[in-house]
Design a protein around this motif. Sequence first.
Motif, PDB file in Angstrom:
ATOM      1  N   ASN A   1      22.171  29.427  41.281  1.00  0.00           N
ATOM      2  CA  ASN A   1      21.488  28.653  42.324  1.00  0.00           C
ATOM      3  C   ASN A   1      22.475  28.198  43.394  1.00  0.00           C
ATOM      4  O   ASN A   1      22.281  27.175  44.046  1.00  0.00           O
ATOM      5  CB  ASN A   1      20.738  27.461  41.726  1.00  0.00           C
ATOM      6  CG  ASN A   1      21.648  26.512  40.951  1.00  0.00           C
ATOM      7  OD1 ASN A   1      22.830  26.806  40.708  1.00  0.00           O
ATOM      8  ND2 ASN A   1      21.115  25.374  40.545  1.00  0.00           N
ATOM      9  N   GLN A   2      23.516  28.984  43.586  1.00  0.00           N
ATOM     10  CA  GLN A   2      24.480  28.732  44.649  1.00  0.00           C
ATOM     11  C   GLN A   2      24.311  29.790  45.740  1.00  0.00           C
ATOM     12  O   GLN A   2      23.856  30.896  45.476  1.00  0.00           O
ATOM     13  CB  GLN A   2      25.903  28.757  44.105  1.00  0.00           C
ATOM     14  CG  GLN A   2      26.110  27.755  42.979  1.00  0.00           C
ATOM     15  CD  GLN A   2      27.565  27.591  42.606  1.00  0.00           C
ATOM     16  OE1 GLN A   2      28.365  27.082  43.391  1.00  0.00           O
ATOM     17  NE2 GLN A   2      27.923  28.007  41.404  1.00  0.00           N
TER      18      GLN A   2
ATOM     19  N   LYS B   1      24.351  22.968  39.560  1.00  0.00           N
ATOM     20  CA  LYS B   1      24.563  24.363  39.921  1.00  0.00           C
ATOM     21  C   LYS B   1      25.388  25.086  38.863  1.00  0.00           C
ATOM     22  O   LYS B   1      26.241  24.485  38.202  1.00  0.00           O
ATOM     23  CB  LYS B   1      25.226  24.463  41.289  1.00  0.00           C
ATOM     24  CG  LYS B   1      24.321  23.969  42.404  1.00  0.00           C
ATOM     25  CD  LYS B   1      24.936  24.154  43.764  1.00  0.00           C
ATOM     26  CE  LYS B   1      23.973  23.700  44.857  1.00  0.00           C
ATOM     27  NZ  LYS B   1      24.553  23.872  46.219  1.00  0.00           N
TER      28      LYS B   1
ATOM     29  N   VAL C   1      18.485  25.178  48.651  1.00  0.00           N
ATOM     30  CA  VAL C   1      19.915  25.334  48.383  1.00  0.00           C
ATOM     31  C   VAL C   1      20.709  25.211  49.672  1.00  0.00           C
ATOM     32  O   VAL C   1      21.666  24.441  49.765  1.00  0.00           O
ATOM     33  CB  VAL C   1      20.195  26.693  47.709  1.00  0.00           C
ATOM     34  CG1 VAL C   1      21.700  26.885  47.509  1.00  0.00           C
ATOM     35  CG2 VAL C   1      19.472  26.787  46.372  1.00  0.00           C
TER      36      VAL C   1
ATOM     37  N   GLN D   1      16.478  30.734  43.019  1.00  0.00           N
ATOM     38  CA  GLN D   1      17.187  30.070  44.100  1.00  0.00           C
ATOM     39  C   GLN D   1      18.603  30.651  44.168  1.00  0.00           C
ATOM     40  O   GLN D   1      19.108  31.190  43.201  1.00  0.00           O
ATOM     41  CB  GLN D   1      17.240  28.558  43.864  1.00  0.00           C
ATOM     42  CG  GLN D   1      15.882  27.893  43.794  1.00  0.00           C
ATOM     43  CD  GLN D   1      15.099  28.063  45.076  1.00  0.00           C
ATOM     44  OE1 GLN D   1      15.442  27.550  46.116  1.00  0.00           O
ATOM     45  NE2 GLN D   1      13.997  28.810  44.982  1.00  0.00           N
ATOM     46  N   GLY D   2      19.250  30.523  45.329  1.00  0.00           N
ATOM     47  CA  GLY D   2      20.622  30.985  45.443  1.00  0.00           C
ATOM     48  C   GLY D   2      20.736  32.460  45.797  1.00  0.00           C
ATOM     49  O   GLY D   2      19.738  33.157  45.986  1.00  0.00           O
TER      50      GLY D   2
END
Length: 334
Positions: free
Chosen positions: A50-51, A70, A61, A97-98
């Motif tokens: 999620n980065q 994270k 994000v 996400q990410g």
Amino acid sequence: MNTLWVWLRVLTFRKLWNAFLVYLSYVFSLLCRKPIVWGSPVSISVEPTNQCNLHCPECKVGSGWLRRQKGYLSLDLFKKLVDENRNTLIWMNLYFQGEPYLHPQLPAMISYASRAGIYTMVATNGHFLNGQSVVETVKSGLGLLLVSVDGTDQATYEKYRRGGNLSRVLSGIREVVRVKKTLNAGHPNVVIQFLVTSVNEHQVDDIRKLGNKLGADDVWIKTAQLGLSENPASWVPRRKRYARYTCEGSQIRPKNRLRNRCLRIWTTAVVTWDGLLVSCCFDKDAAYRMGDVAESGLSVCWKRKDFMDFRVRVLKGRSGIGICRNCTEGLRLT
């Protein structure tokens, strides 16, 4: 490997029977107005990390609004998910996400799922499609590579994809197409996704031409989910066909009536990098946690009381659930 052969490998009788049970249980749930869940998820979205390297203003994000810790998905947990669900899963999206390509073991994950007979997809901002990562991607068995390109020139592109380099992204797409030809590989299908906002809606025709020039297999035009920036109404396209929302001053609201139904929570599981099963892809902060798949397994979490109670809430009053109010599922779009 052609598309027909890919789907012949993926669509076993057992998977088709499971899909039939899942969709039938959804229909009965709508008729009875209570959750009936037969079978296991048909598809799954797994979060490698999620980065992200970009700072898109309407992304949890990128905007810094994501409240979750994270981290990176472990390869062991990924293999556990695949091994336990390989007989029922048809489709796997390695994204939530990410930016997935920030995970150093992404190609290994794709290969493992592909060898298990699961159709795989990755959605990326395209900044890491270079060198060995491209070769590994093409060799991995990936079915679909979705690359976000939200502008046909740098000035337009960076208005939303803040910190992004359009030239680098386009170079990456060209490289994937080139390596596919060199290796005589039928996959992945390379698809450009164009997220329409007020700043790029004038380039809808241009992105189709660019996709063709780059050798992409398709170009998808997608409406944008908004609501995080200080002035989300400023991002709403003026052309109504490309807008999910109507504007009332600086406020936005989704078009049309929100219906008390949601196919996603009967068909698609969403798992975070640390193994949490969440309600759906709109539950970006994991506010509705339905169990730990590392501990209990996906099949148990899928039918546990927390998730069944959530499905009851959706069937009885979806507008009362925060994450549902900004969702397109079940919306009758004009």
